[in-house]
Design an enzyme around this catalytic site. Structure first.
Site, PDB file in Angstrom:
ATOM      1  N   ARG A 192      24.074   2.290   7.144  1.00 49.47           N
ATOM      2  CA  ARG A 192      24.588   1.286   7.061  1.00 49.47           C
ATOM      3  C   ARG A 192      24.721   0.529   7.789  1.00 49.47           C
ATOM      4  O   ARG A 192      24.917  -0.623   7.765  1.00 49.47           O
ATOM      5  CB  ARG A 192      25.619   2.185   5.466  1.00 49.47           C
ATOM      6  CG  ARG A 192      25.460   3.079   5.109  1.00 49.47           C
ATOM      7  CD  ARG A 192      26.947   3.323   4.751  1.00 49.47           C
ATOM      8  NE  ARG A 192      28.005   2.023   4.617  1.00 49.47           N
ATOM      9  CZ  ARG A 192      27.793   0.931   3.631  1.00 49.47           C
ATOM     10  NH1 ARG A 192      26.856   1.166   2.395  1.00 49.47           N
ATOM     11  NH2 ARG A 192      28.238   0.152   3.103  1.00 49.47           N
ATOM     12  N   ARG A 232      23.878  12.494  12.338  1.00 47.79           N
ATOM     13  CA  ARG A 232      23.770  11.385  13.089  1.00 47.79           C
ATOM     14  C   ARG A 232      24.962  10.729  13.686  1.00 47.79           C
ATOM     15  O   ARG A 232      24.935   9.940  13.809  1.00 47.79           O
ATOM     16  CB  ARG A 232      24.495  10.974  11.561  1.00 47.79           C
ATOM     17  CG  ARG A 232      23.519  11.031  10.727  1.00 47.79           C
ATOM     18  CD  ARG A 232      23.659  10.295   9.669  1.00 47.79           C
ATOM     19  NE  ARG A 232      23.636   9.184   9.710  1.00 47.79           N
ATOM     20  CZ  ARG A 232      23.830   8.014   8.958  1.00 47.79           C
ATOM     21  NH1 ARG A 232      23.702   8.692   7.019  1.00 47.79           N
ATOM     22  NH2 ARG A 232      24.323   7.191   8.712  1.00 47.79           N
ATOM     23  N   CYS A 252      26.264   5.201  -0.359  1.00 50.87           N
ATOM     24  CA  CYS A 252      26.330   5.974   0.101  1.00 50.87           C
ATOM     25  C   CYS A 252      27.426   7.544  -0.376  1.00 50.87           C
ATOM     26  O   CYS A 252      27.858   7.474  -1.480  1.00 50.87           O
ATOM     27  CB  CYS A 252      26.224   6.163   1.670  1.00 50.87           C
ATOM     28  SG  CYS A 252      28.367   6.268   1.997  1.00 50.87           S
ATOM     29  N   LYS A 304      30.010   7.101  18.504  1.00 50.28           N
ATOM     30  CA  LYS A 304      28.978   6.298  17.236  1.00 50.28           C
ATOM     31  C   LYS A 304      29.708   4.874  17.177  1.00 50.28           C
ATOM     32  O   LYS A 304      28.409   3.571  17.324  1.00 50.28           O
ATOM     33  CB  LYS A 304      28.900   7.585  16.603  1.00 50.28           C
ATOM     34  CG  LYS A 304      28.358   6.470  15.356  1.00 50.28           C
ATOM     35  CD  LYS A 304      27.723   7.772  13.924  1.00 50.28           C
ATOM     36  CE  LYS A 304      29.296   8.238  13.018  1.00 50.28           C
ATOM     37  NZ  LYS A 304      29.023   7.172  12.113  1.00 50.28           N
ATOM     38  N   ASN A 305      31.100   5.077  16.546  1.00 57.07           N
ATOM     39  CA  ASN A 305      30.930   3.628  15.495  1.00 57.07           C
ATOM     40  C   ASN A 305      31.621   2.754  17.030  1.00 57.07           C
ATOM     41  O   ASN A 305      31.912   1.530  16.312  1.00 57.07           O
ATOM     42  CB  ASN A 305      32.800   4.585  14.689  1.00 57.07           C
ATOM     43  CG  ASN A 305      31.622   4.830  13.689  1.00 57.07           C
ATOM     44  OD1 ASN A 305      30.752   5.239  13.838  1.00 57.07           O
ATOM     45  ND2 ASN A 305      32.698   5.596  12.951  1.00 57.07           N
ATOM     46  N   ARG A 325      30.965   1.770  -0.903  1.00 53.18           N
ATOM     47  CA  ARG A 325      30.428   1.026   0.198  1.00 53.18           C
ATOM     48  C   ARG A 325      30.111  -0.462   0.232  1.00 53.18           C
ATOM     49  O   ARG A 325      29.550  -0.859   0.642  1.00 53.18           O
ATOM     50  CB  ARG A 325      30.481   1.557   1.455  1.00 53.18           C
ATOM     51  CG  ARG A 325      31.141   2.550   1.346  1.00 53.18           C
ATOM     52  CD  ARG A 325      30.316   4.062   3.032  1.00 53.18           C
ATOM     53  NE  ARG A 325      31.084   3.324   3.947  1.00 53.18           N
ATOM     54  CZ  ARG A 325      30.638   3.796   5.209  1.00 53.18           C
ATOM     55  NH1 ARG A 325      29.669   5.119   4.412  1.00 53.18           N
ATOM     56  NH2 ARG A 325      30.536   3.451   6.367  1.00 53.18           N
ATOM     57  N   PRO A 326      30.985  -1.623  -0.467  1.00 48.38           N
ATOM     58  CA  PRO A 326      30.329  -2.922  -0.433  1.00 48.38           C
ATOM     59  C   PRO A 326      30.478  -3.617   1.077  1.00 48.38           C
ATOM     60  O   PRO A 326      30.540  -3.348   1.537  1.00 48.38           O
ATOM     61  CB  PRO A 326      30.943  -3.710  -1.408  1.00 48.38           C
ATOM     62  CG  PRO A 326      32.183  -3.347  -1.970  1.00 48.38           C
ATOM     63  CD  PRO A 326      32.017  -1.618  -0.877  1.00 48.38           C
ATOM     64  N   VAL A 327      29.228  -4.689   1.090  1.00 45.49           N
ATOM     65  CA  VAL A 327      29.487  -5.643   2.172  1.00 45.49           C
ATOM     66  C   VAL A 327      29.851  -7.044   1.668  1.00 45.49           C
ATOM     67  O   VAL A 327      29.382  -8.007   2.556  1.00 45.49           O
ATOM     68  CB  VAL A 327      27.816  -5.185   3.079  1.00 45.49           C
ATOM     69  CG1 VAL A 327      27.553  -4.291   3.792  1.00 45.49           C
ATOM     70  CG2 VAL A 327      27.149  -6.104   1.612  1.00 45.49           C
ATOM     71  N   ASP A 328      29.951  -7.018   1.320  1.00 44.90           N
ATOM     72  CA  ASP A 328      31.311  -8.419   0.034  1.00 44.90           C
ATOM     73  C   ASP A 328      31.796  -9.248   0.695  1.00 44.90           C
ATOM     74  O   ASP A 328      31.972 -10.465   1.249  1.00 44.90           O
ATOM     75  CB  ASP A 328      31.233  -8.258  -1.191  1.00 44.90           C
ATOM     76  CG  ASP A 328      32.809  -7.503  -0.993  1.00 44.90           C
ATOM     77  OD1 ASP A 328      32.220  -6.671  -0.732  1.00 44.90           O
ATOM     78  OD2 ASP A 328      33.981  -7.629  -0.918  1.00 44.90           O
ATOM     79  N   GLN A 329      32.867  -8.378   2.122  1.00 46.78           N
ATOM     80  CA  GLN A 329      33.845  -9.253   3.095  1.00 46.78           C
ATOM     81  C   GLN A 329      32.635  -9.353   3.804  1.00 46.78           C
ATOM     82  O   GLN A 329      33.185 -10.734   4.835  1.00 46.78           O
ATOM     83  CB  GLN A 329      34.712  -8.838   3.354  1.00 46.78           C
ATOM     84  CG  GLN A 329      35.822  -7.610   2.343  1.00 46.78           C
ATOM     85  CD  GLN A 329      36.079  -9.018   1.438  1.00 46.78           C
ATOM     86  OE1 GLN A 329      36.682  -9.612   2.452  1.00 46.78           O
ATOM     87  NE2 GLN A 329      36.135  -9.306   0.451  1.00 46.78           N
ATOM     88  N   ILE A 346      40.864   5.207   1.587  1.00 45.83           N
ATOM     89  CA  ILE A 346      40.072   4.173   2.137  1.00 45.83           C
ATOM     90  C   ILE A 346      38.622   4.181   0.858  1.00 45.83           C
ATOM     91  O   ILE A 346      38.147   3.098   0.866  1.00 45.83           O
ATOM     92  CB  ILE A 346      39.093   4.613   3.631  1.00 45.83           C
ATOM     93  CG1 ILE A 346      40.738   4.361   4.460  1.00 45.83           C
ATOM     94  CG2 ILE A 346      38.255   3.792   4.117  1.00 45.83           C
ATOM     95  CD1 ILE A 346      41.624   2.852   4.995  1.00 45.83           C
ATOM     96  N   ASP A 402      38.230   9.353   8.681  1.00 42.61           N
ATOM     97  CA  ASP A 402      36.566  10.191   9.693  1.00 42.61           C
ATOM     98  C   ASP A 402      37.158  11.423   9.439  1.00 42.61           C
ATOM     99  O   ASP A 402      37.010  11.659  10.961  1.00 42.61           O
ATOM    100  CB  ASP A 402      36.217   8.982  11.004  1.00 42.61           C
ATOM    101  CG  ASP A 402      35.848   8.457  10.398  1.00 42.61           C
ATOM    102  OD1 ASP A 402      35.112   7.292  10.855  1.00 42.61           O
ATOM    103  OD2 ASP A 402      35.116   8.278   9.272  1.00 42.61           O
TER     104      ASP A 402
END
Ligand code: EPZ
Length: 418
Positions: free
Chosen positions: A92, A396, A116, A22-23, A121-125, A326, A304
């Site tokens: 996401r 998922r 979530c 998936k990833n 889980r920000p996306v600032d990077q 994490i 995971d």
């Protein structure tokens, strides 16, 4: 809604074939936006998240042809560069279309994914790196809008190791002018899979799989046919289930070189672990020993796999410490495991697990993808019947999990919840 009904106590025995990852599939699908030529993926897993990403690509105007674990995508006539909240909120990883859209079309408007259940889980990077490459960024009404005639390569150092952040910035860099160096890059095998696919499309990338990735931007990428790597987390989940249930399972079509610390930890349980070129066998040798784990970026122990190992530790002999470094809220499987009789106490980011002789079946509720897998494993071990509700979480990231487990002798069926 559906749920799983499980009767525990039977060892899992037999062979299981790993699906595509998936990833790896999600960033690979996003990468099709980088060319106007057709891209064909083989070994695409049949998962809810993959269906969501394909729907998003169609919403943008991509032509999508679905086959059996295969998909053909062509982004030659896009009609939009906007990923709306209604789709992004369900997955996401939709943020992965941001950089390819800006790199190829010079603009994109993507809903911020929001948090979530396992963390903020920000996306600032992702945004910081895209800005460094020259994009004008606006954050407005829950959307990130990015514009740039042509991205210009530069040196980017991410504040922390971020898997999709590295993947997004890699997809921005391949069409940027000049050289981009991504420092503190994620080393996960899925990042390497994306880099290998981009290279097969004509990108110039060196260092994927290390902490420093160097990209020479090119004018254009061409189409390709690419096979998605196998899912190391699905494979690991089945190996843990084999050891926890006292079974003997051969996991096929996987790549043991991508397992990182998981193989060592499985060996530490005292199980007999055999590793082949594209297979791993786990054969329980009596009650497993408890193993302490500390999650960290690849090649250290993957977050995971944390919940699945905690389910094993719940019935192992001894006390183990499970430390999650994490995500800030990735212990939601603990209260559910306690309902089965597990003896677990949480002290900040560490769960202390005292192995018990026996778990007993109970009604359970899934809270997130990997927690769902942990509850299934624990229910397969528990005495009596368990049900796992809200298994849309499981769907998922695991393809036909109950069918694969039934083929291994697991007493598990999917039923319609009242
Ligand atoms: C990827 O998520 C995976 N998802 C996750 O798998 C996996 O748990 C995670 O990597 C860690 O290995 C996909 O690949 C689709 P991160 P990602 O960015 O990329 C913080 C599963 O179960 N961070 O590596 O979103 C973040 O909050 C899923 O299959 C920022 O602060 O994770 C986290 O604490 C769950 N700002 C840490 O970094 C950013 O801009 C690592 O997150 C980005 C990340």
């Amino acid at each position: 809604m559906q749920k799983l009904k499980i009767r525990g106590g039977k060892p899992l025995v037999g062979e299981v074939i790993t699906s595509g990852a998936k990833n790896a599939a999600l960033p690979l699908l996003a990468a099709t936006l980088l060319t106007d030529e057709p891209v064909v993926f083989q070994n695409i897993p049949d998962l809810a998240d993959v269906k969501t990403m394909l729907k998003l690509l169609e919403q943008l105007g991509c032509q999508v042809e679905r086959g059996d674990h295969e998909v053909r995508i062509q982004a030659s006539h896009l009609t939009s560069t906007q990923a709306t909240y209604d789709l992004v909120k369900t997955m996401r990883a939709s943020i992965l279309v941001l950089c390819p859209l800006v790199a190829r079309f010079g603009h994109a408007m993507v809903s911020l994914p929001g948090g979530c259940s396992i963390g903020a889980r920000p996306v600032d990077q992702h945004i910081k790196g895209l800005k460094a490459l020259g994009a004008n960024i606006e954050l407005d009404h829950g959307y990130v809008s990015a514009k740039c005639d042509r991205l210009r390569g530069c040196r980017i150092v991410t504040d922390m190791v971020t898997v999709t952040g590295t993947e997004n910035l890699l997809m921005a860099a391949v069409l940027s002018e000049g050289t981009t160096i991504i420092e503190n890059a994620a080393r996960e095998p899925e990042v390497v899979d994306l880099a290998n696919c981009l290279i097969s499309m004509g990108a110039n990338i060196v260092g994927a799989g290390t902490t420093q990735i160097t990209v020479q931007g090119v004018e254009k990428l061409h189409g390709t046919t690419y096979r998605v790597m196998s899912d190391r987390i699905e494979a690991g989940s089945f190996l843990v289930a084999a050891v926890a249930t006292g079974g003997d399972v051969l996991v096929k079509d996987c790549d043991p070189n991508t397992f990182g610390a998981v193989i060592e930890k499985l060996i530490e349980t005292g199980a007999h672990i055999e590793v082949g070129e594209d297979w791993v066998r786990a054969k329980a040798q009596g009650k497993p020993k408890a193993v302490s784990i500390r999650t960290a970026p690849y090649p250290a122990f993957p977050t995971d796999m944390q919940a699945q190992f905690m389910a094993l530790n719940a019935i192992a002999s001894g006390v183990s410490h499970v430390t999650e470094t994490i995500f800030e809220n990735r212990f939601m499987h603990v209260p559910e495991l306690q309902r089965l009789g597990a003896s677990i106490t949480i002290d900040g980011h560490t769960a202390v697990v005292c192995g018990v002789d026996q778990l007993s079946g109970a009604p359970l509720m899934a809270t997130d993808l990997r927690a769902s897998a942990a509850l299934v494993i624990a229910a397969l071990v528990a005495d009596g019947e368990s049900t796992v509700d809200r298994i849309y979480h499981l769907d998922r990231g695991y393809e036909k999990m109950e069918e694969k487990l039934r083929a291994l002798g697991g007493d598990i069926v999917r039923i319609k919840a009242e």
